[in-house]
Design an enzyme around this catalytic site. Sequence first.
Site, short mmCIF file in Angstrom:
data_model
loop_
_atom_site.label_atom_id
_atom_site.label_comp_id
_atom_site.label_asym_id
_atom_site.label_seq_id
_atom_site.Cartn_x
_atom_site.Cartn_y
_atom_site.Cartn_z
N GLY A 58 -14.53 0.61 -2.69
CA GLY A 58 -13.64 -0.44 -3.18
C GLY A 58 -12.66 0.00 -4.23
O GLY A 58 -12.36 -0.76 -5.16
N PRO A 59 -12.11 1.23 -4.15
CA PRO A 59 -11.23 1.71 -5.22
C PRO A 59 -9.93 0.93 -5.36
O PRO A 59 -9.27 1.00 -6.40
CB PRO A 59 -10.97 3.17 -4.83
N ALA A 78 -9.80 -2.43 -5.03
CA ALA A 78 -10.12 -3.82 -5.42
C ALA A 78 -9.65 -4.81 -4.36
O ALA A 78 -8.82 -5.69 -4.62
CB ALA A 78 -9.51 -4.15 -6.78
N LYS A 79 -10.18 -4.65 -3.16
CA LYS A 79 -9.85 -5.53 -2.03
C LYS A 79 -8.36 -5.47 -1.66
O LYS A 79 -7.83 -6.40 -1.05
CB LYS A 79 -10.25 -6.98 -2.32
N GLY A 80 -7.69 -4.39 -2.05
CA GLY A 80 -6.27 -4.24 -1.74
C GLY A 80 -5.36 -4.72 -2.85
O GLY A 80 -4.14 -4.53 -2.76
N TYR A 112 -23.21 -2.18 9.87
CA TYR A 112 -21.81 -2.50 10.17
C TYR A 112 -21.66 -2.82 11.66
O TYR A 112 -21.92 -1.98 12.53
CB TYR A 112 -20.88 -1.34 9.81
N LEU A 161 -4.95 -3.51 -5.73
CA LEU A 161 -4.35 -2.39 -6.44
C LEU A 161 -3.57 -1.48 -5.48
O LEU A 161 -3.17 -0.39 -5.86
CB LEU A 161 -5.42 -1.58 -7.17
N LYS A 199 0.71 -3.08 -1.77
CA LYS A 199 1.04 -4.47 -1.47
C LYS A 199 0.18 -5.42 -2.29
O LYS A 199 -0.09 -6.55 -1.89
CB LYS A 199 0.87 -4.75 0.02
#
Length: 306
Positions: free
Chosen positions: A198-199, A201-203, A51, A205, A208
Amino acid sequence: MKKRQLGNSDLYVSEISLGCMSLGTDKEDAKSMIDRALDAGINYLDTADLYDFGKNEQIVGEAIQGRREDLVIGTKVGNNFTPGEESWTWDPSKEHIKSGVKDSLHRLGTDYIDLYQLHGGTIEDPIDKSIEAFEELKSEGYIREYGISSIRPNVIREYVDRSNIVSVMSQYNALDRRPEEEVLDLLHDHNISLLARGPLAKGMLSSKGSGVARQKADNGFLSYSHEEMLDLTKKWQEFSSEERTPTALALQYVLHHPAVASAVFGASSLEQIEDNLTFLNSTELTEQTYNRIQSLTRAVTYDKHR
């Protein structure tokens, strides 16, 4: 904050935890996000040597000074790179794992790593030698436990059969239910924990999510088309109530299976940290709501990364 045991180890991690990849390179901003997470009871921070090519580990290490003994720190190895250069090569060799840990320890400013994870893996890797490296690092006191970060069922099965891993980190959320098919029950049967990355799902869920889906789902998501994603995220928002936010619901969903030790969310702002922390004030997920989510979404199998 409730904690769950990581596999059969002595490590107990908070039910939600902070994935540090998206914190950015501004030290003060990153520290404010880490401080807020820790003050709320989060005790697991997940980073990796790759990272920002080492910078993320350094930022995390500086931010946790004075609080190290209260935390579980996870980092990863397997990508050979030169700091400052934006290129890397996959290297799961014993030599690289054993040298990489010393670089991570230096950047983190600590003398041990709680959870050291192989950052990927293929079935063609020298798996026995990789395992040997982790076992030696554990016996030498450089690491407390080890695991893998992989979505490949064939690789996961090899490590379950041949190693003493305590965890597997894989993407898992209500839209990406692939671990439910082959991985979760296998890990639970062997007393190995899943760290669900990733709970949200890229935001999509998150609280917003509808706006995020319009921005990020032009080509759909996994087997969902763009139109399906817009419809699904709209329905997801309708789950919102005084009992829980959409974000909290997404975190609760992945924590429903007993194999899951922690939902590892990413954040790039204090606002996103606060949104994830709404989990703490949420009513427990009922079996009825869990089943509604499963009927709204669909099971997906691994057709790649075999």
